[in-house]
Design a protein around this motif. Structure first.
Motif, PDB file in Angstrom:
ATOM      1  N   ALA B  19     -36.321  25.265 -57.801  1.00 17.66           N
ATOM      2  CA  ALA B  19     -37.530  25.905 -58.318  1.00 17.66           C
ATOM      3  C   ALA B  19     -38.606  25.919 -57.242  1.00 17.66           C
ATOM      4  N   HIS B  20     -38.724  24.814 -56.528  1.00 16.20           N
ATOM      5  CA  HIS B  20     -39.738  24.718 -55.484  1.00 16.20           C
ATOM      6  C   HIS B  20     -39.485  25.749 -54.397  1.00 16.20           C
ATOM      7  N   ALA B  21     -38.220  25.848 -53.990  1.00 13.53           N
ATOM      8  CA  ALA B  21     -37.868  26.817 -52.950  1.00 13.53           C
ATOM      9  C   ALA B  21     -38.187  28.228 -53.420  1.00 13.53           C
ATOM     10  N   GLN B  22     -37.907  28.485 -54.712  1.00 12.25           N
ATOM     11  CA  GLN B  22     -38.167  29.824 -55.236  1.00 12.25           C
ATOM     12  C   GLN B  22     -39.660  30.144 -55.212  1.00 12.25           C
ATOM     13  N   THR B  23     -40.483  29.164 -55.564  1.00 13.01           N
ATOM     14  CA  THR B  23     -41.928  29.382 -55.544  1.00 13.01           C
ATOM     15  C   THR B  23     -42.380  29.762 -54.145  1.00 13.01           C
ATOM     16  N   ALA B  24     -41.837  29.057 -53.147  1.00 11.98           N
ATOM     17  CA  ALA B  24     -42.197  29.360 -51.753  1.00 11.98           C
ATOM     18  C   ALA B  24     -41.834  30.794 -51.413  1.00 11.98           C
ATOM     19  N   GLU B  25     -40.632  31.225 -51.879  1.00  9.91           N
ATOM     20  CA  GLU B  25     -40.195  32.601 -51.638  1.00  9.91           C
ATOM     21  C   GLU B  25     -41.186  33.586 -52.244  1.00  9.91           C
ATOM     22  N   VAL B  26     -41.554  33.310 -53.508  1.00 12.62           N
ATOM     23  CA  VAL B  26     -42.476  34.191 -54.213  1.00 12.62           C
ATOM     24  C   VAL B  26     -43.819  34.241 -53.482  1.00 12.62           C
ATOM     25  N   ASP B  27     -44.281  33.070 -53.018  1.00 15.12           N
ATOM     26  CA  ASP B  27     -45.555  33.023 -52.289  1.00 15.12           C
ATOM     27  C   ASP B  27     -45.500  33.886 -51.031  1.00 15.12           C
ATOM     28  N   ALA B  29     -43.623  36.512 -50.538  1.00 15.53           N
ATOM     29  CA  ALA B  29     -43.648  37.911 -50.944  1.00 15.53           C
ATOM     30  C   ALA B  29     -45.060  38.303 -51.371  1.00 15.53           C
ATOM     31  N   LYS B  30     -45.728  37.394 -52.080  1.00 11.13           N
ATOM     32  CA  LYS B  30     -47.084  37.650 -52.567  1.00 11.13           C
ATOM     33  C   LYS B  30     -48.046  37.848 -51.401  1.00 11.13           C
ATOM     34  N   ALA B  31     -47.954  36.923 -50.440  1.00  8.13           N
ATOM     35  CA  ALA B  31     -48.836  37.017 -49.271  1.00  8.13           C
ATOM     36  C   ALA B  31     -48.606  38.336 -48.546  1.00  8.13           C
ATOM     37  N   ASP B  32     -47.336  38.705 -48.383  1.00  8.88           N
ATOM     38  CA  ASP B  32     -46.996  39.971 -47.727  1.00  8.88           C
ATOM     39  C   ASP B  32     -47.574  41.147 -48.497  1.00  8.88           C
ATOM     40  N   ALA B  33     -47.440  41.084 -49.833  1.00 10.67           N
ATOM     41  CA  ALA B  33     -47.926  42.180 -50.673  1.00 10.67           C
ATOM     42  C   ALA B  33     -49.445  42.304 -50.575  1.00 10.67           C
ATOM     43  N   GLU B  34     -50.135  41.151 -50.522  1.00 11.21           N
ATOM     44  CA  GLU B  34     -51.599  41.171 -50.417  1.00 11.21           C
ATOM     45  C   GLU B  34     -52.038  41.781 -49.092  1.00 11.21           C
ATOM     46  N   PHE B  35     -51.346  41.413 -48.008  1.00  9.66           N
ATOM     47  CA  PHE B  35     -51.650  41.983 -46.700  1.00  9.66           C
ATOM     48  C   PHE B  35     -51.401  43.482 -46.695  1.00  9.66           C
TER      49      PHE B  35
END
Lengths: 103, 276
Positions: B19-27, B29-35
């Motif tokens: 779950a922790h690894a998945q959260t990092a993945e999502v983060d 993707a999120k950071a990339d999407a925000e940029f």
């Protein structure tokens, strides 16, 4: 003489979306150069936007605005082909005026 | 009785880890999407356009000791004065200089050979510093040329054996470990999913990674409001690795740009970009 601005004005309904890129150093007078000397303030103080010869925006700009700033305005009641004239004046008395047509 | 309980606990721990690894993945993707959102908003009115205008002026006007314009003398690989699509087809081999050159290096070569400027004068201050109001002329010229390849596909002529040779050298350089930290380019940019602080690091050996590496250069950096070229970015990588910085317009930088840009071949170039 200051470098030209880049103005884009597009019509959405009867609202003109105006975007202007201004080429200006916008020095706030607080920075020091590599030799430790203060870089003198040099920034835009006033800006006006006219559409079809009618002033629609008069604005005051200060030192908190970045170098080469971008401004965006939305103005109601513009028509395609109207001339947009944007002028600025900085604290050294330099001015620049550029125009574009609403498309 | 005890065994299953331990097993259960182990399972819980494992799933927690995932779950922790998945959260990092999502983060990520999120950071990339925000940029991406930020860039989309800013690209509409990118100050880089101001330097495209300046560069165009510099390209067309007669200058230098020989008083000729680049428009009437400089061949960027597609014929004298032709700039449309030139940026995405460089680095390429130029017979007149007997060298593979990237866009910036080629323009410098033209300024020296055709206009009569001295290389040492251009190399004295090739990039914009944080305290400079305007970038050097060469940066505006590169931005102008790059702007005329907007929405075109990268097509570095890798079939040319001379270009391929430089590509191989570039690949070799990315693997070269040295300096006080025993770093190579590939320490950071040689595998997928790495990051420094919040910055995701592209793997420039892959097509997707190379696209991320070349897209947006030359770029306007919001921090400090400076216009910078891809050559500058390469030099900065060396600085960050605590390597000696390459000389301006060096073979090393051309080799790296050849490697990276050719790996991005086929992707659509979006023109001069905007950086944080």
């Amino acid at each position: 003489m200051a470098d030209p601005m880049k103005i884009r004005a597009s019509l959405k309904g009867d609202v003109a979306d105006i975007r202007v890129l201004v080429s200006h150093p916008m020095e706030n007078g607080q920075r020091k150069d590599n030799a430790g000397n203060t870089v003198p303030a040099h920034y835009i103080q006033t800006m006006t936007v006219e559409i079809g010869g009618k002033p629609v925006i008069q604005g005051q700009v200060g030192t908190a605005v970045s170098r080469n700033p971008v401004f965006g305005f939305k103005v109601k009641g513009a028509k395609a082909g109207d001339k947009v004239v944007i002028k600025w004046r900085d604290n050294k008395g330099e001015t620049r005026s550029d125009e574009a047509a609403v498309a | 009785m005890r065994k299953p309980r331990i097993l259960g606990a182990l399972c819980a721990i494992t799933s927690l880890g995932i779950a922790h690894a998945q959260t990092a993945e999502v983060d990520h993707a999120k950071a990339d999407a925000e940029f991406a959102k930020f860039r989309a908003e800013m690209e509409d009115s990118n100050p880089a356009e101001l330097f495209e205008l300046k560069g165009e002026e510099l390209w067309k006007v007669k200058r230098g000791p020989k008083s000729v314009s680049l428009a009437e003398s400089c061949d960027l690989g597609l014929g004298v004065g032709k700039v449309e699509g030139a940026y995405v087809q460089m680095p390429r081999y130029f017979a007149d200089a007997n060298a593979v050159m990237d866009a910036e290096r080629r323009i410098v070569w033209c300024m020296v050979e055709k206009q009569g400027f001295k290389f040492a004068d251009i190399a004295k201050k090739p990039f914009q510093g944080a305290n400079d109001t305007n970038p050097p002329e060469i940066t505006s010229l590169v931005t102008f040329v790059a702007g005329h390849s907007r929405n075109m596909k990268f097509a570095v002529p890798l079939k040319d054996p001379k270009v391929k040779e430089i590509w191989e050298i570039g690949k070799e350089i990315t693997n070269y470990r040295a300096g006080p930290y025993d770093f190579s380019c590939n320490t950071c940019h040689g595998s997928d999913g790495k990051r420094i602080r919040m910055q995701n690091l592209p793997n420039i050996g892959t097509h997707e990674g190379a696209v991320k590496g070349v897209m947006g250069w030359p770029g306007y950096r919001m921090t400090g409001g400076v216009m910078l070229t891809h050559q500058w970015r390469m030099n900065d990588c060396f600085r960050q690795q605590r390597f000696p910085e390459p000389k301006y317009a060096s073979d090393t930088v051309t080799a790296l740009l050849t490697y990276m840009t050719a790996n991005a071949n086929g992707a659509v170039y979006k023109g001069p970009g905007i950086k944080r």
